[in-house]
Design an enzyme around this catalytic site. Structure first.
Site, PDB file in Angstrom:
ATOM      1  N   HIS B  80       0.845  -1.201   0.000  1.00 48.69           N
ATOM      2  CA  HIS B  80       0.000   0.000   0.000  1.00 48.69           C
ATOM      3  C   HIS B  80       0.881   1.252   0.000  1.00 48.69           C
ATOM      4  CE1 HIS B  80      -2.732   3.144   1.330  1.00 48.69           C
ATOM      5  NE2 HIS B  80      -1.992   3.315   2.415  1.00 48.69           N
ATOM      6  N   ASP B 109       7.632  23.032 -24.862  1.00 43.67           N
ATOM      7  CA  ASP B 109       7.475  21.644 -24.414  1.00 43.67           C
ATOM      8  C   ASP B 109       8.481  21.412 -23.303  1.00 43.67           C
ATOM      9  OD1 ASP B 109       7.307  18.690 -24.302  1.00 43.67           O
ATOM     10  OD2 ASP B 109       6.248  18.900 -26.192  1.00 43.67           O
ATOM     11  N   TRP B 145       7.229  -0.259   4.144  1.00 45.81           N
ATOM     12  CA  TRP B 145       7.871   0.421   3.013  1.00 45.81           C
ATOM     13  C   TRP B 145       9.305   0.820   3.353  1.00 45.81           C
ATOM     14  CZ3 TRP B 145       8.859   5.923   1.815  1.00 45.81           C
ATOM     15  CH2 TRP B 145       8.798   6.753   2.940  1.00 45.81           C
ATOM     16  N   SER B 172      13.076   6.397 -13.101  1.00 43.75           N
ATOM     17  CA  SER B 172      12.035   7.223 -13.702  1.00 43.75           C
ATOM     18  C   SER B 172      11.985   8.601 -13.042  1.00 43.75           C
ATOM     19  CB  SER B 172      10.691   6.503 -13.578  1.00 43.75           C
ATOM     20  OG  SER B 172       9.633   7.406 -13.693  1.00 43.75           O
ATOM     21  N   SER B 173      12.052   8.613 -11.714  1.00 43.28           N
ATOM     22  CA  SER B 173      11.992   9.901 -11.002  1.00 43.28           C
ATOM     23  C   SER B 173      13.202  10.766 -11.307  1.00 43.28           C
ATOM     24  CB  SER B 173      11.970   9.701  -9.496  1.00 43.28           C
ATOM     25  OG  SER B 173      10.836   9.035  -9.116  1.00 43.28           O
ATOM     26  N   HIS B 256      13.186  11.039   4.628  1.00 40.98           N
ATOM     27  CA  HIS B 256      12.617  12.309   5.053  1.00 40.98           C
ATOM     28  C   HIS B 256      12.528  13.334   3.917  1.00 40.98           C
ATOM     29  CE1 HIS B 256      10.660  15.014   7.691  1.00 40.98           C
ATOM     30  NE2 HIS B 256      11.352  15.935   7.057  1.00 40.98           N
ATOM     31  N   GLU B 258      12.128  12.628   0.985  1.00 45.81           N
ATOM     32  CA  GLU B 258      11.051  12.099   0.152  1.00 45.81           C
ATOM     33  C   GLU B 258       9.692  12.657   0.581  1.00 45.81           C
ATOM     34  OE1 GLU B 258      10.773  10.360  -2.546  1.00 45.81           O
ATOM     35  OE2 GLU B 258       8.630   9.881  -2.433  1.00 45.81           O
ATOM     36  N   TYR B 260       9.094  15.451   1.733  1.00 50.76           N
ATOM     37  CA  TYR B 260       8.983  16.819   1.212  1.00 50.76           C
ATOM     38  C   TYR B 260       8.903  16.844  -0.307  1.00 50.76           C
ATOM     39  CZ  TYR B 260       8.981  18.553   5.801  1.00 50.76           C
ATOM     40  OH  TYR B 260       8.574  18.799   7.074  1.00 50.76           O
ATOM     41  N   SER B 271      -0.469  27.353  -3.644  1.00 54.64           N
ATOM     42  CA  SER B 271      -0.059  28.746  -3.838  1.00 54.64           C
ATOM     43  C   SER B 271      -0.643  29.367  -5.107  1.00 54.64           C
ATOM     44  CB  SER B 271       1.466  28.851  -3.903  1.00 54.64           C
ATOM     45  OG  SER B 271       2.034  28.341  -2.726  1.00 54.64           O
ATOM     46  N   HIS B 305      15.243  11.666  13.116  1.00 57.55           N
ATOM     47  CA  HIS B 305      14.074  11.745  13.997  1.00 57.55           C
ATOM     48  C   HIS B 305      13.162  10.524  13.825  1.00 57.55           C
ATOM     49  CE1 HIS B 305      11.960  14.381  10.721  1.00 57.55           C
ATOM     50  NE2 HIS B 305      11.708  13.129  10.510  1.00 57.55           N
ATOM     51  N   HIS B 306      13.440   9.719  12.818  1.00 58.21           N
ATOM     52  CA  HIS B 306      12.694   8.469  12.672  1.00 58.21           C
ATOM     53  C   HIS B 306      13.327   7.350  13.487  1.00 58.21           C
ATOM     54  CE1 HIS B 306      10.131   9.906   9.363  1.00 58.21           C
ATOM     55  NE2 HIS B 306      11.177  10.651   9.055  1.00 58.21           N
ATOM     56  N   THR B 331       7.745  26.358   7.455  1.00 55.57           N
ATOM     57  CA  THR B 331       6.396  25.841   7.176  1.00 55.57           C
ATOM     58  C   THR B 331       5.362  26.827   7.702  1.00 55.57           C
ATOM     59  OG1 THR B 331       7.312  23.646   7.467  1.00 55.57           O
ATOM     60  CG2 THR B 331       4.931  23.803   7.291  1.00 55.57           C
ATOM     61  N   LYS B 334       4.826  29.655   5.411  1.00 58.49           N
ATOM     62  CA  LYS B 334       3.940  29.348   4.287  1.00 58.49           C
ATOM     63  C   LYS B 334       2.478  29.399   4.715  1.00 58.49           C
ATOM     64  CE  LYS B 334       5.320  27.009   0.926  1.00 58.49           C
ATOM     65  NZ  LYS B 334       6.271  27.364  -0.107  1.00 58.49           N
ATOM     66  N   ARG B 453       1.396   0.102  15.296  1.00 54.51           N
ATOM     67  CA  ARG B 453       1.116   0.038  13.868  1.00 54.51           C
ATOM     68  C   ARG B 453       1.613  -1.284  13.301  1.00 54.51           C
ATOM     69  NH1 ARG B 453       5.827   3.976  11.197  1.00 54.51           N
ATOM     70  NH2 ARG B 453       4.798   3.352   9.255  1.00 54.51           N
TER      71      ARG B 453
HETATM   72  C1  HEM Z   1       6.450  20.172  10.543  1.00 65.00           C
HETATM   73  C2  HEM Z   1       6.661  19.166   9.754  1.00 65.00           C
HETATM   74  C3  HEM Z   1       6.928  17.716  10.186  1.00 65.00           C
HETATM   75  C4  HEM Z   1       7.531  17.213  11.299  1.00 65.00           C
HETATM   76  C5  HEM Z   1       8.110  18.004  12.451  1.00 65.00           C
HETATM   77  C6  HEM Z   1       7.516  15.760  11.172  1.00 65.00           C
HETATM   78  C7  HEM Z   1       8.055  14.870  12.100  1.00 65.00           C
HETATM   79  C8  HEM Z   1       8.008  13.506  12.005  1.00 65.00           C
HETATM   80  C9  HEM Z   1       8.628  12.582  12.908  1.00 65.00           C
HETATM   81  C10 HEM Z   1       9.448  12.982  14.140  1.00 65.00           C
HETATM   82  C11 HEM Z   1       8.352  11.316  12.479  1.00 65.00           C
HETATM   83  C12 HEM Z   1       8.843  10.008  13.099  1.00 65.00           C
HETATM   84  C13 HEM Z   1       7.950   9.533  14.161  1.00 65.00           C
HETATM   85  C14 HEM Z   1       8.299   8.155  14.626  1.00 65.00           C
HETATM   86  O1  HEM Z   1       8.404   7.216  13.791  1.00 65.00           O
HETATM   87  O2  HEM Z   1       8.455   7.972  15.846  1.00 65.00           O
HETATM   88  C15 HEM Z   1       7.547  11.429  11.294  1.00 65.00           C
HETATM   89  C16 HEM Z   1       7.058  10.370  10.576  1.00 65.00           C
HETATM   90  C17 HEM Z   1       6.522  10.492   9.314  1.00 65.00           C
HETATM   91  N1  HEM Z   1       6.238  11.658   8.660  1.00 65.00           N
HETATM   92 FE1  HEM Z   1       6.454  13.528   9.400  1.00 65.00          FE
HETATM   93  N2  HEM Z   1       6.907  15.417  10.016  1.00 65.00           N
HETATM   94  C18 HEM Z   1       6.541  16.583   9.375  1.00 65.00           C
HETATM   95  C19 HEM Z   1       5.930  16.681   8.152  1.00 65.00           C
HETATM   96  C20 HEM Z   1       5.672  15.625   7.324  1.00 65.00           C
HETATM   97  C21 HEM Z   1       5.233  15.737   5.956  1.00 65.00           C
HETATM   98  C22 HEM Z   1       4.990  17.057   5.220  1.00 65.00           C
HETATM   99  C23 HEM Z   1       5.082  14.490   5.491  1.00 65.00           C
HETATM  100  C24 HEM Z   1       4.639  14.011   4.126  1.00 65.00           C
HETATM  101  C25 HEM Z   1       3.995  14.680   3.251  1.00 65.00           C
HETATM  102  C26 HEM Z   1       5.424  13.576   6.549  1.00 65.00           C
HETATM  103  C27 HEM Z   1       5.393  12.211   6.429  1.00 65.00           C
HETATM  104  C28 HEM Z   1       5.785  11.339   7.401  1.00 65.00           C
HETATM  105  C29 HEM Z   1       5.760   9.906   7.255  1.00 65.00           C
HETATM  106  C30 HEM Z   1       5.338   9.124   5.982  1.00 65.00           C
HETATM  107  C31 HEM Z   1       6.196   9.372   8.454  1.00 65.00           C
HETATM  108  C32 HEM Z   1       6.244   7.903   8.847  1.00 65.00           C
HETATM  109  C33 HEM Z   1       7.318   7.162   8.215  1.00 65.00           C
HETATM  110  C34 HEM Z   1       7.285   5.731   8.649  1.00 65.00           C
HETATM  111  O3  HEM Z   1       7.751   5.419   9.760  1.00 65.00           O
HETATM  112  O4  HEM Z   1       6.803   4.895   7.876  1.00 65.00           O
HETATM  113  N3  HEM Z   1       5.766  14.302   7.651  1.00 65.00           N
HETATM  114  N4  HEM Z   1       7.347  12.775  11.017  1.00 65.00           N
HETATM  115 CU   LIG Z   2      10.893  12.630   8.804  1.00 71.13          CU
END
Ligand code: HEM
Ligand SMILES: [Cu+2]
Lengths: 43, 535
Positions: B80, B109, B145, B172-173, B256, B258, B260, B271, B305-306, B331, B334, B453
């Site tokens: 997924h 183009d 993933w 591709s990307s 990370h 990614e 963004y 915008s 941070h992950h 952010t 914005k 999860r």
């Molecule tokens: C102010 C902005 C953001 C902050 C401070 C933030 C912070 C974090 C942190 C600390 C985690 C890890 C949490 C953990 O696993 O214990 C996380 C996970 C995640 N964040 Fe964010 N994030 C932000 C914005 C975003 C944005 C814009 C996206 C995507 C469009 C995003 C997508 C994700 C995803 C997909 C995960 C989970 C990844 C995984 O473990 O599979 N985050 N975020």
């Molecule tokens: Cu992150």
């Protein structure tokens, strides 16, 4: 598609497009290979 | 080497596609055709990935195991996410880039039309390969993933195929990113300076550089997995002197940025939508550009941070905590600027604007939970719980996906020449927004209370919230059929759209007729900034 008349301008643009594209491609490739090598070197 | 747009002279006297029927699409080099291909592909993948999500939610409707066995459940969470990220949202924004960037910068183009064809056509094959791993002995990867070893190395026969699919998606990307950068830098009409470029163009320029920086790192990481599995290396194998945590660093150095890469193009679309329906110029255009660049830079230095719970030195925890919290500043700039754009504007609430406003509120919720999780001591509680799932779905669905949907309604009349059905659009908006919150808001609560999860079963006290979540998910899924119908109806007919479509919006794309002719801007247009030379 770019049916603009051929001029030296176009020649230049085409050269620039190709140069830039190749450079970017090489950068991507260098990151890929460089990265694996670096990780390998860390022992 | 490759053909550039200046080489394509065979089409001098044509006003439409050179080929017809299937060949038009197979051999497509026109940016509008390729944009359409990307968008249609993304829409199909939305349903493929969505079906997997519904399997997950069906299983989680009640505690206990009902429909699928745990290993298949984990294959579903993995597939997924991979499908949605690489097959749906990234191609969707690549579709917008193809359609809109040349028109916004007055280019005839994309700079490298044949490369463009290849960028697209790798995708259906890569996605098919990826999905086909489900049917191989041992099934698809079930590691999530994030593909962490050693777990991912337990994948059956599918392992090398999944890796190959990821390589293809990455190539591709990268090619698309190269094409976008070169188009913006070399084919922009000479009268438009860099800072005058519209925000969507700016956000894609920055996104494309991020792609070139991090996609090769992901490719490197998964190649190292492949080598560990088949060629006897031990990058990630403790027994051979390697370290599995290294993979986590590599993955998140890609991962990370990614997220963004996914959100910045959505920021770009928002915008455009907000100023158009506020009848005001975007507040602080230059500040938006700098904020975007700042976010992109910071996104490269926050990856760990992950990994707080993996264990790291205190200095590391502090650095990654503060760096992550810093992202909230640009952010916030914005969010502030979008709000200030609406301030005292002559607002109307057509469907694109509704999605943009929902984006503002709901993305911000996801941003706030992000800042919560960035705090190390708090993250020890949140990590690997449903709270994380709630966070990233708020930023990805009412964030990135709503951005894409807003853009779709906004530019559909330009693409098709017809207005979409506004009443159905509004119904689609309300259904989608209600169900998205019903799905993801309760996940905050079960997450805080400790529901992990990626587990197919849960403790009984989480049942009510999970039932709400599952009902929301099915409602959300079915509501998207309405989107398909609205698009279909709009392609087939409807009120004729004017060139401007909306109330005098800003941008070169609104100076060409609707539908946009097959070839636009064969001679670079003269761009005159509407609001003085200040931006
Ligand atoms: C102010 C902005 C953001 C902050 C401070 C933030 C912070 C974090 C942190 C600390 C985690 C890890 C949490 C953990 O696993 O214990 C996380 C996970 C995640 N964040 Fe964010 N994030 C932000 C914005 C975003 C944005 C814009 C996206 C995507 C469009 C995003 C997508 C994700 C995803 C997909 C995960 C989970 C990844 C995984 O473990 O599979 N985050 N975020
Ligand atoms: Cu992150």
């Amino acid at each position: 598609m770019g049916a603009q008349a051929m001029t030296t301008d176009d020649d230049n643009r085409r050269r620039k497009i190709r140069t830039n594209a190749i450079v970017l491609g090489l950068v991507a490739f260098a990151v890929f290979i460089g990265f694996i090598m670096l990780m390998g070197l860390r022992g | 080497m490759s053909a550039t747009v200046a080489d394509m002279h065979d089409s001098h006297d044509h006003h439409g596609p050179v080929h017809t029927g299937i060949k038009r699409w197979l051999f497509a080099t026109n940016h509008k055709d390729i944009g359409t291909l990307y968008l249609v592909f993304a829409l199909v993948m939305l349903f493929v990935g969505g079906l997997m999500a519904l399997i997950i939610r069906a299983e989680l409707f009640q505690p206990g195991l009902q429909f699928v066995d745990p290993d298949f459940f984990n294959q579903m969470t993995t597939m997924h996410a991979l499908i949605m990220v690489f097959g749906m949202i990234m191609p969707a924004f690549a579709g917008f880039a193809n359609w809109m960037i040349p028109m916004m910068i007055g280019a005839p183009d994309m700079a490298l039309p044949r490369l463009n064809n290849w960028s697209f056509w790798l995708l259906p094959f890569a996605a098919t390969l990826l999905v086909s791993t489900l049917f191989m002995p041992g099934g698809a990867p079930a590691s999530g993933w994030t593909l962490y070893p050693p777990l991912v190395l337990q994948t059956g026969d599918a392992f090398p195929f999944a890796i190959f699919a990821i390589h293809l998606l990455g190539i591709s990307s990268i090619m698309a990113a190269i094409n976008i950068i070169v188009t913006i830098l070399n084919l922009r009409t000479p009268s438009m300076s860099l800072l005058q470029m519209p925000m969507f163009v700016w956000s894609w320029l920055i996104t494309a550089y991020l792609l070139i920086l991090v996609m090769p790192v992901l490719a490197g990481g998964v190649t190292m997995l492949l080598m560990d599995q088949f060629f006897g290396t031990s990058f990630f194998e403790a027994a051979g002197g390697g370290d599995p945590v290294l993979f986590q660093h590599i993955f998140w150095f890609f991962g990370h940025p990614e997220v963004y890469i996914i959100i910045l193009p959505a920021f770009g679309i928002i915008s455009h939508v907000i100023p158009a329906f506020s009848r005001k110029p975007l507040f602080g255009h230059n500040a938006m550009v700098y904020a975007t660049a700042c976010i992109a830079f910071l996104s490269c230095v926050v990856w760990a941070h992950h990994m707080f719970t993996v264990g790291m030195p205190l200095a590391g925890q502090m650095f990654f905590m503060f760096a992550t919290m810093l992202i909230a500043i640009p952010t916030g700039v914005k969010i502030f600027n979008w709000t200030a754009t609406m301030w005292q504007g002559a607002l109307t609430f057509e469907t694109p604007m509704l999605f943009a406003i929902a984006f503002l509120f709901l993305f911000t919720i996801g941003g706030f939970t992000g800042v919560m999780m960035a705090m190390v001591p708090l993250d020890f509680q949140y990590h690997d719980s449903y709270f994380i799932v709630a966070h990233f779905h708020y930023v990805l669905v009412p964030g990135a996906l709503f951005g894409a949907i807003a853009g779709c309604y906004f530019w559909l009349p330009k693409w098709t020449g017809h207005m979409y059905d506004e009443r159905l659009g509004k119904i689609h908006f309300w259904l989608t927004t209600i169900f998205v919150n019903l799905t993801f808001f309760p996940q905050h609560f079960v997450g805080l209370a400790g529901m992990p999860r990626r587990i197919p079963d849960y403790a009984v006290q989480f049942t009510n919230f999970n039932m709400m979540s599952s009902i929301g998910a099915f409602g959300f899924g079915f509501s998207q059929l309405l989107l398909v119908y609205v698009i279909y109806k709009c392609v087939k007919g409807g009120a004729k759209a004017t060139a401007e479509v909306w109330d005098n919006p800003e941008g070169l794309e609104w100076t060409v007729p609707s539908p946009a002719p097959y070839h636009t801007f064969e001679v670079p247009p003269v761009y005159t900034p509407r609001y003085g030379a200040t931006h």
